[in-house]
Design an enzyme around this catalytic site. Structure first.
Site, short mmCIF file in Angstrom:
data_model
loop_
_atom_site.label_atom_id
_atom_site.label_comp_id
_atom_site.label_asym_id
_atom_site.label_seq_id
_atom_site.Cartn_x
_atom_site.Cartn_y
_atom_site.Cartn_z
N CYS A 57 0.84 -1.21 0.00
CA CYS A 57 0.00 0.00 0.00
C CYS A 57 0.87 1.25 0.00
O CYS A 57 0.62 2.20 -0.76
CB CYS A 57 -0.92 0.01 1.21
SG CYS A 57 -2.12 -1.34 1.27
N ASP A 60 16.81 10.96 26.82
CA ASP A 60 18.07 11.64 26.56
C ASP A 60 18.83 11.69 27.89
O ASP A 60 18.22 11.70 28.96
CB ASP A 60 17.81 13.05 26.04
CG ASP A 60 19.08 13.85 25.88
OD1 ASP A 60 20.01 13.33 25.26
OD2 ASP A 60 19.13 14.98 26.39
N ASP A 100 16.61 18.23 21.39
CA ASP A 100 16.09 16.89 21.11
C ASP A 100 14.90 16.91 20.16
O ASP A 100 14.22 15.90 20.01
CB ASP A 100 15.67 16.22 22.43
CG ASP A 100 16.85 16.02 23.37
OD1 ASP A 100 17.89 15.56 22.90
OD2 ASP A 100 16.71 16.33 24.55
#
Length: 1003
Positions: free
Chosen positions: A65, A658, A883
């Site tokens: 798809c 993080d 981040d």
């Protein structure tokens, strides 16, 4: 006569504005995302008319798809790049605006057999594409999901409207539109032409103000105000409402400010009038209260008239005296018939008028909703009863009447609507509490041309302008965001950031509006006012989240949109089945009511089916729970950006942390300074600090602070602003001159001091420059790294001269939270740009098994995608600045410790406190919310599934059980009430205790 507001065109004074989150580069661990196409050629591509857009695709089930969609997109002339993500159901497309339009891309996907929806551009809170405005409108008269679908369809079809979202639970609509093509009045007209009540609440275009006026007592006073406004430059239109004592003024903000406008009116009246700005949220709250009061009056009036009708049918036949009075003949009818008809007529056409009006507008728009079912059901029982009376008067054959069915049905429906409006106010408590944080007034310091304070005056807080100097007394709230220009004090910021410890505020330190000044007086210069303040952005974020639709709700909306026609068909089949069944002799006449016939017998079953099958509760199941959850989250310092974020968060399998600033405190400090070449320690530190002074990296700042303290025996600064101030005052005296400075992301910095090159950073930086690292230095660095410290090597004039050890302490709750997540079935992962030894040492301390080290910021997003390959839902917890690539790539981005930086576009969750426990709160709240939503759907459908067969008479042939129409109305009301009350139970949510999660017994 005040001019009318109807024909006024509202335009943006300065066009649309775009806000961008500032990102700081130069981080050894994290660097700005460098996109090979978008960043490297941003200027060029913009000039060439290139654009990147995202499209949500529905219907993809496998890789074939996604390949089909990619092929369809790439075959479109003008599409440069196309990438389809199967797991995210999104397509990322880069195309040439000169050759192809967004609609062409959407059509290409739909032609391939899939559904496509163009997603808005990534933006900060409540921003919009350039040239468009966002308006918020109240929409009165909506009763179910079908109404919402109808209004959304009408708004989206208007020329110039880019986006329209309507929320049933709040009766609000948010419309993004191009003011050059359509005005706010045109949107209001479209809402009203559709049969609903519409009015503007607020807009991103600040040219309208609503003022409460006190002191106005006569027509002369009104003429006085009119004269002042007519002679005021910049005033476009105005209108005074004598009933509410509100003055609405439309003005050009480029010509006159709102405060100048208020001052001019008050001075023009020689102080007779006192004006105060009406807060839009307060006005909305008062409208909710007014709506609730209206529904209560309608319900009590209907109940007052319905009880006698019900008693005449059920109780009076057992009281001979009363029953004989009711049987007394008065003209063609009995006294009881006259009384029933009179009472029910008032209920049906006066109190129940709203159902006919709402049903009429729904049918005019080609849609159906709950009001259509109520109007059909009550009208059928009422008009049948009237016809039965007339037929009896003419023929002498008296059939039973069912006036009480109509009256009780309307009463129970109104009861349900009243409880819904009551609950709506409860679900909006979070926004009300946030609004109440802002003070109503502020003390403005009046200054002369030289900037000297010559006095002070009290003004409305909503009239504060950027640059104003405000006096904040002890025990009062800070009016708006600003910077301290005089004084010092401790401020309690817990109501905004969630941090309970008061924060010291001194000169040049920022303050947040709505926080409490505890001790000393402060003079604050306003920097952000109105919708730009932190508090306003939080309110907007919570409000936007409450208006959002979780994916699960879209299915419910679809079911609701087709449910009403289905119900009408079921009701008609029930009528025909029972009627013709009786005519054909399928059941005996003994089943018929006294003096009844087959049609009446079938009609009662039909009305019961029509009423009980109403899907009203279905449309409330998700939005009410999402509204309560977002409010509860805000009260606990967890801001949720939408129902889709809630839905994904409750399925999180991995949480990626993080390291720097997330698992650690983000307050690096130098613990070791080792010199290898005999250089004096002070000279060595001065060289390193001079090189790092131009860097924005946290480790660089720690080195400079350590060196300053070494030289001046000074105490480290406790705040960022104080540190900046002290640095500026001391740098020039002892730092060396630096030339050719450059920061190398992921490696360190390099520059020249006294003509000699100095390198400060990692092993890679030194080896790339041909500098060897002796074994004793390597052993020393390894020792530092194995103790969870970062070793920073320093080379000067092509030789290694020393090493610095920098430590960033772990947050005290880090290890406990990691263990708690593991107990909850979520796997924690740590990702960092630091070296493997330091990363493993930190991971051991917190208990994380899966570690990814030496990862560049762009690579963090790849780590996220690696976990998503098997369809797992991944959450990323970061500081919300460097981040952002990983936060955007994650299914659930959580920006922790955002504080004042709440406009983080990449994160779905903003954790206001710098506390990892809120990660557990976010996931736990999401799980409990969706457990509640599932329970809501049970409540919404249980009454239908169980009661429809009973209402249709399926069990009547065997058990003689039937459900009268009025009882069906009660069940329908109970369905809605059950859903709303179930959602309101979320208000009792309490943050999970870590001792409970970890199964710790406290003795």
């Amino acid at each position: 006569m005040a001019p009318s507001l109807r024909d006024l065109q509202l335009t943006a004074a300065g066009g649309g504005r775009r806000q961008a989150a500032d990102e700081e580069a130069g981080d050894l661990e994290d660097v700005r995302l460098l996109d090979s196409y978008e960043d490297g050629n941003s200027d060029k591509s913009e000039g060439l008319g290139m654009k990147r857009m995202q499209v949500r695709i529905t219907g993809m089930t496998c890789a074939a798809c996604s390949n089909s969609v990619e092929g369809a997109l790439r075959s479109v002339d003008g599409v440069l790049q196309a990438s389809v993500a199967l797991l995210q159901n999104k397509a990322d497309v880069v195309f040439d605006l000169n050759l192809v339009k967004e609609e062409d891309i959407k059509n290409a996907i739909e032609d391939a057999g899939f559904e496509a929806e163009v997603l808005p551009e990534p933006s900060t809170i409540r921003t919009k594409p350039q040239g468009t405005l966002v308006g918020q409108f109240t929409i009165g008269g909506m009763t179910c999901a079908a109404c919402v679908n109808s209004v959304e369809g009408i708004l989206r079809d208007l020329p110039g409207v880019k986006r329209a979202v309507v929320a049933l639970a709040t009766s609000l609509g948010e419309v993004e539109y191009d003011p050059t093509e359509i005005s706010k009045d045109d949107i209001v007209n479209a809402i009203e032409d559709a049969g609903f009540e519409g009015s503007l609440v607020q807009s991103s275009e600040q040219d309208k103000i609503i003022l409460g006026v006190s002191g106005m007592s006569s027509e002369l006073d009104a003429q006085l105000v009119e004269g002042v406004l007519c002679n005021m430059r910049g005033v476009r239109q105005f209108c005074f409402n004598k009933t509410s004592r509100e003055l609405e003024v439309l003005f050009d903000p480029e010509v006159i400010s709102s405060r100048s406008l208020v001052d001019a009116i008050e001075s023009g009246s020689t102080g007779k009038f006192k004006l105060h700005v009406k807060n839009p949220y307060t006005r909305m709250s008062s409208k909710d209260i007014e709506e609730c009061s209206t529904m209560f009056r309608l319900f009590t009036a209907s109940l007052f008239l319905s009880i006698p009708v019900f008693l005449m049918r059920v109780v009076c036949p057992h009281i001979p005296l009363l029953y004989s009075l009711l049987l007394r003949q008065c003209g063609p009818f009995q006294m009881g018939d006259w009384l029933k008809w009179a009472f029910v007529t008032v209920v049906q056409f006066v109190i129940g008028k709203r159902f006919y009006v709402a049903a009429g507008r729904a049918l005019r728009n080609g849609s159906t909703n709950m009001d259509v079912l109520v109007a059909l059901g009550t009208s059928a029982s009422y008009f049948y009863s009237v016809c039965a009376l007339l037929y009896g008067a003419i023929t002498g054959f008296w059939s039973p009447t069912y006036f009480e069915t109509s009256a009780m049905l309307i009463t129970f429906v109104l009861l349900g609507k009243y409880l819904e409006t009551l609950a709506k106010g409860k679900t909006s408590d979070a926004i009300k509490k946030l609004v109440e944080l802002a003070p109503a007034t502020a003390l403005l310091l009046v200054q002369d041309k030289g900037g000297k304070n010559i006095g002070e005056r009290e003004i409305d807080a909503l009239l504060i302008q950027p640059g104003d100097i405000l006096k904040v007394l002890p025990g009062t709230k800070v009016p708006v965001d600003g910077v301290v220009v005089w004084g010092s004090s401790y401020v309690n910021e817990s109501m905004v950031t969630g941090e309970s410890t008061p924060v010291l505020k001194v000169v040049d330190v920022s303050v947040i509006g709505g926080t409490m000044n505890l001790h000393g007086s402060l003079h604050v210069q306003a920097t952000k006012v109105g919708s730009d303040t932190v508090l306003s952005q939080i309110i907007c974020l919570v409000e936007t989240a409450q208006m959002s639709k979780a994916p699960i709700q879209k299915f419910a909306d679809f079911v609701a949109s087709i449910f009403v026609p289905t119900v009408v068909a079921m009701s008609l089949l029930t009528l025909l089945g029972w009627y013709f069944g009786g005519v054909l002799g399928a059941y005996p006449e003994e089943w018929l009511p006294k003096n009844g016939n087959y049609f009446v017998f079938a009609l009662m079953f039909s009305i019961s089916v029509m009423v009980i099958a109403c899907p009203c509760a279905l449309g409330l199941a998700t939005p009410t729970a999402v509204m309560v959850a977002t409010g509860v989250g805000a009260n606990n310092g967890v801001l949720i950006k939408g129902g889709d974020a809630l839905e994904r968060a409750q399925m999180v399998k991995y949480v990626v942390f993080d390291k720097t600033g997330t698992l650690t405190q983000g307050k690096a400090s130098v613990t070791t300074a080792k010199v290898f070449n005999g250089m004096a320690r002070g000279e060595f530190l001065t060289l390193v600090a001079s090189a790092e002074a131009s860097s924005e990296h946290p480790l660089a700042k720690a080195i400079v602070e350590y060196t300053r303290h070494f030289h001046f025996l000074d105490e480290p600064s406790t705040t960022k602003d104080a540190q900046k101030s002290s640095n500026e005052s001391n740098y020039s005296g002892w730092l060396l001159d630096v030339s050719d400075f450059s920061a190398l992301p992921g490696k360190g910095v390099q520059c020249f001091i006294e003509g000699k090159q100095i390198l400060v950073g990692s092993r890679k930086l030194l080896t790339e420059n041909g500098i060897s690292i002796p074994k004793f230095a390597e052993d020393f660095v390894v020792e530092l790294e194995e103790s969870a410290k970062t070793g920073i090597l320093v080379a000067y004039d092509s030789s290694l001269i020393g090493v610095l050890g920098v430590a960033d302490p772990l947050k005290r709750e880090a290890a406990v939270v990691v263990e708690g997540l593991t107990k909850m079935g979520v796997k924690p992962v740590m990702v960092t740009g630091d070296n493997w030894r330091t990363a493993r040492a930190v991971a051991r301390e917190v208990g994380i098994q899966d570690v990814r080290a030496e990862v560049m910021p762009a690579g963090k997003a790849d780590v996220i995608r690696s976990f998503q390959k098997d369809g797992s839902i991944v959450a990323m917890v970061g500081d919300g600045i460097n981040d952002s690539p990983a936060l955007a790539a994650a299914d659930v981005g959580m920006a922790i410790g955002a504080g004042t930086d709440i406009a983080i576009e990449a994160a779905e969750y903003v954790l206001m406190r710098n506390n990892l426990e809120d990660v557990i709160t976010a996931i736990d709240l999401s799980r409990k919310t969706f457990t509640r939503i599932r329970l809501n759907y049970v409540f919404a459908m249980a009454y239908n599934v169980i009661a429809i067969p009973i209402a249709a008479g399926v069990f009547f042939p065997w058990l003689r059980i039937e459900l009268p129409p009025w009882a069906s109305g009660a069940c329908m009301a109970l369905s809605s009430v059950s859903v709303v009350c179930s959602s309101l139970l979320l208000r009792r949510y309490r943050k999970p205790r870590l001792t409970t999660i970890l199964e710790i017994t406290v003795e």
